[in-house]
Scaffold this motif. Structure first.
Motif, PDB file in Angstrom:
ATOM      1  N   MET A   1       0.687  -1.101  -0.015  1.00 17.08           N
ATOM      2  CA  MET A   1      -0.050  -0.011   0.200  1.00 17.08           C
ATOM      3  C   MET A   1       0.908   1.209   0.159  1.00 17.08           C
ATOM      4  O   MET A   1       1.828   1.230   0.584  1.00 17.08           O
ATOM      5  N   ARG A   2       0.279   2.355  -0.692  1.00 18.48           N
ATOM      6  CA  ARG A   2       1.026   3.614  -0.866  1.00 18.48           C
ATOM      7  C   ARG A   2       0.850   4.368   0.567  1.00 18.48           C
ATOM      8  O   ARG A   2      -0.430   4.403   0.795  1.00 18.48           O
ATOM      9  N   ILE A   3       1.894   4.942   0.976  1.00 20.67           N
ATOM     10  CA  ILE A   3       1.449   5.990   2.018  1.00 20.67           C
ATOM     11  C   ILE A   3       2.034   7.257   1.503  1.00 20.67           C
ATOM     12  O   ILE A   3       2.953   7.864   0.935  1.00 20.67           O
ATOM     13  N   ALA A   4       0.813   8.366   1.858  1.00 21.36           N
ATOM     14  CA  ALA A   4       1.360   9.857   1.210  1.00 21.36           C
ATOM     15  C   ALA A   4       1.058  10.623   2.473  1.00 21.36           C
ATOM     16  O   ALA A   4      -0.205  10.523   3.110  1.00 21.36           O
ATOM     17  N   ILE A   5       1.896  11.503   2.826  1.00 22.77           N
ATOM     18  CA  ILE A   5       1.783  12.801   3.788  1.00 22.77           C
ATOM     19  C   ILE A   5       1.579  13.788   2.947  1.00 22.77           C
ATOM     20  O   ILE A   5       2.438  14.274   2.225  1.00 22.77           O
ATOM     21  N   GLU A   6       0.603  14.487   3.392  1.00 25.31           N
ATOM     22  CA  GLU A   6      -0.011  15.826   2.920  1.00 25.31           C
ATOM     23  C   GLU A   6       0.135  16.907   3.621  1.00 25.31           C
ATOM     24  O   GLU A   6      -0.478  16.891   4.541  1.00 25.31           O
ATOM     25  N   ASP A   7       0.727  17.948   3.275  1.00 30.23           N
ATOM     26  CA  ASP A   7       1.114  19.121   4.043  1.00 30.23           C
ATOM     27  C   ASP A   7       0.875  18.970   5.736  1.00 30.23           C
ATOM     28  O   ASP A   7      -0.029  19.793   6.350  1.00 30.23           O
ATOM     29  N   LEU A   8       1.575  17.960   6.094  1.00 23.56           N
ATOM     30  CA  LEU A   8       1.533  17.556   7.598  1.00 23.56           C
ATOM     31  C   LEU A   8       2.241  18.753   8.617  1.00 23.56           C
ATOM     32  O   LEU A   8       3.407  19.262   8.316  1.00 23.56           O
ATOM     33  N   SER A   9       1.518  18.995   9.594  1.00 24.88           N
ATOM     34  CA  SER A   9       2.124  20.151  10.493  1.00 24.88           C
ATOM     35  C   SER A   9       1.935  19.460  11.791  1.00 24.88           C
ATOM     36  O   SER A   9       0.741  19.144  12.274  1.00 24.88           O
ATOM     37  N   VAL A  21       4.866  19.449   5.681  1.00 22.87           N
ATOM     38  CA  VAL A  21       5.612  18.504   4.975  1.00 22.87           C
ATOM     39  C   VAL A  21       4.669  17.721   4.004  1.00 22.87           C
ATOM     40  O   VAL A  21       3.731  17.141   4.491  1.00 22.87           O
ATOM     41  N   ARG A  22       5.402  17.337   2.813  1.00 25.71           N
ATOM     42  CA  ARG A  22       4.653  16.457   1.649  1.00 25.71           C
ATOM     43  C   ARG A  22       5.859  15.526   1.365  1.00 25.71           C
ATOM     44  O   ARG A  22       6.921  15.698   1.037  1.00 25.71           O
ATOM     45  N   HIS A  51       0.103   7.916  16.931  1.00 26.31           N
ATOM     46  CA  HIS A  51       0.770   8.199  18.237  1.00 26.31           C
ATOM     47  C   HIS A  51       0.429   9.532  18.464  1.00 26.31           C
ATOM     48  O   HIS A  51       0.160  10.309  19.496  1.00 26.31           O
ATOM     49  N   LEU A  52       0.495  10.350  17.346  1.00 24.47           N
ATOM     50  CA  LEU A  52       0.406  11.706  17.670  1.00 24.47           C
ATOM     51  C   LEU A  52      -0.534  12.315  16.613  1.00 24.47           C
ATOM     52  O   LEU A  52      -0.826  11.655  15.317  1.00 24.47           O
ATOM     53  N   ARG A  53      -1.524  13.273  16.724  1.00 30.51           N
ATOM     54  CA  ARG A  53      -2.460  13.826  16.099  1.00 30.51           C
ATOM     55  C   ARG A  53      -1.656  14.990  15.324  1.00 30.51           C
ATOM     56  O   ARG A  53      -1.449  15.824  15.974  1.00 30.51           O
ATOM     57  N   PRO A  54      -1.994  15.089  14.056  1.00 29.03           N
ATOM     58  CA  PRO A  54      -1.434  16.471  13.516  1.00 29.03           C
ATOM     59  C   PRO A  54      -2.311  17.861  13.536  1.00 29.03           C
ATOM     60  O   PRO A  54      -3.396  17.444  13.826  1.00 29.03           O
ATOM     61  N   HIS A  55      -1.562  18.743  13.664  1.00 25.94           N
ATOM     62  CA  HIS A  55      -2.279  20.052  13.586  1.00 25.94           C
ATOM     63  C   HIS A  55      -3.024  20.286  12.401  1.00 25.94           C
ATOM     64  O   HIS A  55      -4.178  20.927  12.340  1.00 25.94           O
ATOM     65  N   ALA A  56      -2.001  20.046  11.417  1.00 23.81           N
ATOM     66  CA  ALA A  56      -3.028  20.345  10.120  1.00 23.81           C
ATOM     67  C   ALA A  56      -2.317  19.261   9.070  1.00 23.81           C
ATOM     68  O   ALA A  56      -1.203  18.509   9.458  1.00 23.81           O
ATOM     69  N   GLY A  57      -2.962  18.896   8.167  1.00 27.48           N
ATOM     70  CA  GLY A  57      -2.478  17.752   7.250  1.00 27.48           C
ATOM     71  C   GLY A  57      -2.995  16.462   7.372  1.00 27.48           C
ATOM     72  O   GLY A  57      -3.658  16.238   8.291  1.00 27.48           O
TER      73      GLY A  57
END
Length: 259
Positions: A1-9, A21-22, A51-57
């Motif tokens: 499966m593909r993992i994509a991280i989009e505009d993570l803060s 972060v992308r 384990h952590l919740r992003p503020h954004a993204g």
């Protein structure tokens, strides 16, 4: 499966430790996270395994936000080996590895044939077959690390998230682990301090610096003397490994990068 991280803060204690972060890890690809201490590698990985919740993204697994899944659903797809090793486990080796089967079982359900096979296979993969009855707390640091890797393998995930998995391993077991990951071709996000190991193992590298993504691409394109000086503060030459042909970083241990 593909993992994509989009505009993570991600913010911790009111401070932004990751910003915008992308990056991706394609299906079957080993994607490495490298960067100095405090650059945000562990924070990013903790966000991937919830384990952590992003503020954004968002973190997307095959196009689906992992936060939209139940804990059990995400655990069937993503297995993690964090840096915190849980040294105080009062369990046997087999009991620790069998914890990786919990996403597939009802509470307090007994192990079935599939569980026994998965645990035995995982222990054999990390070179600990025959050690099932030993106390986890009595193991060396390297043995504990291999047991926790076996727990992740027993989970039979689509994606592995590994935070410095070679910590506490001697050279032989480091080489064996990296070979195992390479042969498995499972989608993997892995943070590594050893840049030469990262260059050998990873299909793609993502370089983090002060919470930002500063470079991505194949190791040969990313690991340049200029980047090593700017991000890591070291003077180095990038050569060709005489045995494998991979990039080989030769560090100047007598000088910092402010030459």
């Amino acid at each position: 499966m593909r993992i994509a991280i989009e505009d993570l803060s991600v913010r911790l204690s009111g401070r932004e430790v990751l910003g915008g972060v992308r990056l991706i890890a394609a299906e079957g690809e080993i994607a490495g996270l490298v960067g100095p201490n405090g650059s945000g590698k562990s924070t990013l990985l903790r966000t991937v395994y919830r384990h952590l919740r992003p503020h954004a993204g968002r973190v997307l697994l095959a196009g689906r936000d992992v936060r939209s899944m139940s804990t059990a659903q995400s655990a069937r797809h993503i297995a993690a080996l964090p840096q915190e090793r849980g040294d105080d486990f009062e369990f046997t080796v087999r009991e620790v590895v069998a914890m990786g089967r919990s996403p597939y079982k009802r509470a307090f359900a007994a192990d079935g044939a599939d569980d026994h096979l998965a645990v035995a296979t995982a222990l054999a993969q990390v070179g600990l077959a025959g050690h099932e009855g030993r106390s986890f707390g009595a193991l060396s640091g390297g043995e504990r690390q291999r047991v926790l890797l076996a727990r992740a393998f027993a989970q039979q995930p689509d994606v592995l998230v590994l935070d410095e998995p070679t910590n506490h391993l001697d050279v032989r077991h480091q080489v064996e682990l990296l070979a195992l990951l390479r042969a498995g071709r499972r989608t993997t996000l892995i943070s590594l301090h050893d840049l030469n190991a990262a260059a050998s193992l990873c299909d793609r590298l993502h370089v983090l610096h002060e919470g930002a993504l500063v470079a991505s691409g194949p190791p040969r394109e990313v690991l340049t003397p200029g980047l090593l000086a700017e991000v890591f503060g070291v003077r180095a030459a990038v050569l060709e490994h005489p045995l494998t042909g991979d990039p080989l970083i030769a560090f100047d241990h007598r000088a910092a990068a402010d030459f």
